[in-house]
Design an enzyme around this catalytic site. Structure first.
Site, mmCIF file in Angstrom:
data_model
loop_
_atom_site.group_PDB
_atom_site.id
_atom_site.type_symbol
_atom_site.label_atom_id
_atom_site.label_comp_id
_atom_site.label_asym_id
_atom_site.label_seq_id
_atom_site.Cartn_x
_atom_site.Cartn_y
_atom_site.Cartn_z
ATOM 1 N N ASN A 1 -9.728 1.924 8.118
ATOM 2 C CA ASN A 1 -11.009 2.015 8.822
ATOM 3 C C ASN A 1 -10.897 1.691 10.310
ATOM 4 O O ASN A 1 -11.890 1.726 11.015
ATOM 5 C CB ASN A 1 -12.062 1.123 8.151
ATOM 6 N N ASN B 1 -13.406 6.642 5.450
ATOM 7 C CA ASN B 1 -13.473 5.668 6.539
ATOM 8 C C ASN B 1 -12.484 5.947 7.664
ATOM 9 O O ASN B 1 -12.774 5.675 8.831
ATOM 10 C CB ASN B 1 -13.277 4.252 6.006
ATOM 11 N N ASP C 1 -6.023 11.584 2.319
ATOM 12 C CA ASP C 1 -6.390 11.716 0.917
ATOM 13 C C ASP C 1 -7.812 12.260 0.805
ATOM 14 O O ASP C 1 -8.647 12.004 1.666
ATOM 15 C CB ASP C 1 -6.286 10.359 0.212
ATOM 16 N N TYR D 1 0.808 -1.227 0.000
ATOM 17 C CA TYR D 1 0.000 0.000 0.000
ATOM 18 C C TYR D 1 0.841 1.278 0.000
ATOM 19 O O TYR D 1 0.294 2.372 -0.127
ATOM 20 C CB TYR D 1 -0.921 0.029 1.225
ATOM 21 N N PHE E 1 -5.455 -0.995 9.602
ATOM 22 C CA PHE E 1 -5.999 -0.514 8.345
ATOM 23 C C PHE E 1 -6.800 0.770 8.544
ATOM 24 O O PHE E 1 -7.212 1.114 9.640
ATOM 25 C CB PHE E 1 -6.818 -1.614 7.669
ATOM 26 N N HIS F 1 -4.342 6.191 -1.277
ATOM 27 C CA HIS F 1 -4.916 6.191 0.069
ATOM 28 C C HIS F 1 -3.862 6.502 1.135
ATOM 29 O O HIS F 1 -4.215 6.795 2.271
ATOM 30 C CB HIS F 1 -5.548 4.826 0.346
#
Length: 191
Positions: A68, A114, A93, A15, A66, A20
Site C-alpha cells: 500500500n 491497494n 496480482d 512474503y 509494503f 500478493h
C-alpha cells in the site's frame, strides 16, 4: 526511451511465495531471462535491475515498501529515469482472474488493489500499463487478506508460472509498440 517494469509485492522472505507477490515473480523472471542482477537502491526504497530487450532499455523495479506504499518508489524511479506513465508496465496480482490468466491492460481503475491505488495517487494518473496476473478469489471478501498473503497450492502456482511464461513470450511485441498484437496473443495463448 526506456521502459519501467515494476512488480508489486511485499518485501521480505515471509512474503516471497505469497499470491500478493506475483508481480515480483514476473519482474524477477524478466531479470533472470536477461541475466541481470538485482541491486538494492536505498534512495528509491527499491531493488532495481537493468537490461535490454527488443532494442529497448528496461528498468526493472521491486519496491521495498509494503504494497500500500509502493507508489512512491515507482514514481521516484520513473522521475529519475524520465519515464512517462505510458512507458510503465506494472505487474500485479488480480483476484478477479483465475490462476493461469494474464491480461495486458492500459489504464483503468484500481479495482480495490491497494498497490494500484497508491500508484495512481503517486503518479497522479492511472494512464499506465498493467499486467494482471490471476490468482483467483477465496469466495468471500472476509477471506481475501489471508488468501492474498498465503502461498498458492502447487497446481495454482504452476498455473501462475505458466501465465508469467506466456507474458514473457509476448513482451517483445509489447516493447516494440505492438501492444494490440501482444494483448491478442497473450489472451489467446491461455490453456
Amino acid at each position: 526511451m526506456d521502459w519501467l517494469l515494476a512488480g508489486l509485492g511485499n518485501p521480505g522472505a515471509e512474503y516471497a511465495h505469497t499470491r500478493h507477490n506475483v508481480g515480483f515473480w514476473f519482474v524477477r523472471a524478466v531479470a533472470e531471462k536477461a541475466g541481470s542482477p538485482w541491486l538494492r537502491e536505498a534512495r528509491f526504497k527499491a531493488e532495481l535491475a537493468q537490461c535490454s530487450a527488443s532494442g529497448q532499455r528496461l528498468v526493472l523495479c521491486q519496491p521495498q515498501d509494503f504494497m500500500n506504499r509502493s507508489g512512491g518508489p515507482i514514481q521516484a524511479i520513473a522521475a529519475f529515469y524520465r519515464i512517462p506513465p505510458e512507458r510503465i508496465l506494472v505487474a500485479h496480482d488480480d483476484l478477479d482472474l483465475p490462476p493461469g490468466t494474464a491480461r495486458l491492460k492500459f489504464g483503468g481503475g484500481h479495482g480495490g488493489h491497494n498497490g494500484l491505488r497508491d500508484l495512481d495517487r503517486a503518479l497522479g494518473t492511472a494512464a499506465y500499463w498493467r499486467l494482471r496476473l490471476g490468482i483467483g478469489h477465496p469466495g468471500h471478501k472476509d477471506r481475501v487478506v489471508a488468501y492474498v498473503l498465503g502461498a498458492p497450492d502447487r497446481d495454482d502456482r504452476e498455473q501462475v508460472d505458466a501465465a508469467i511464461h506466456r507474458a514473457l513470450a509476448v513482451l517483445p511485441d509489447f516493447l516494440q509498440g505492438r501492444s494490440d498484437a501482444a494483448q491478442q496473443r497473450l489472451h489467446t495463448l491461455e490453456s
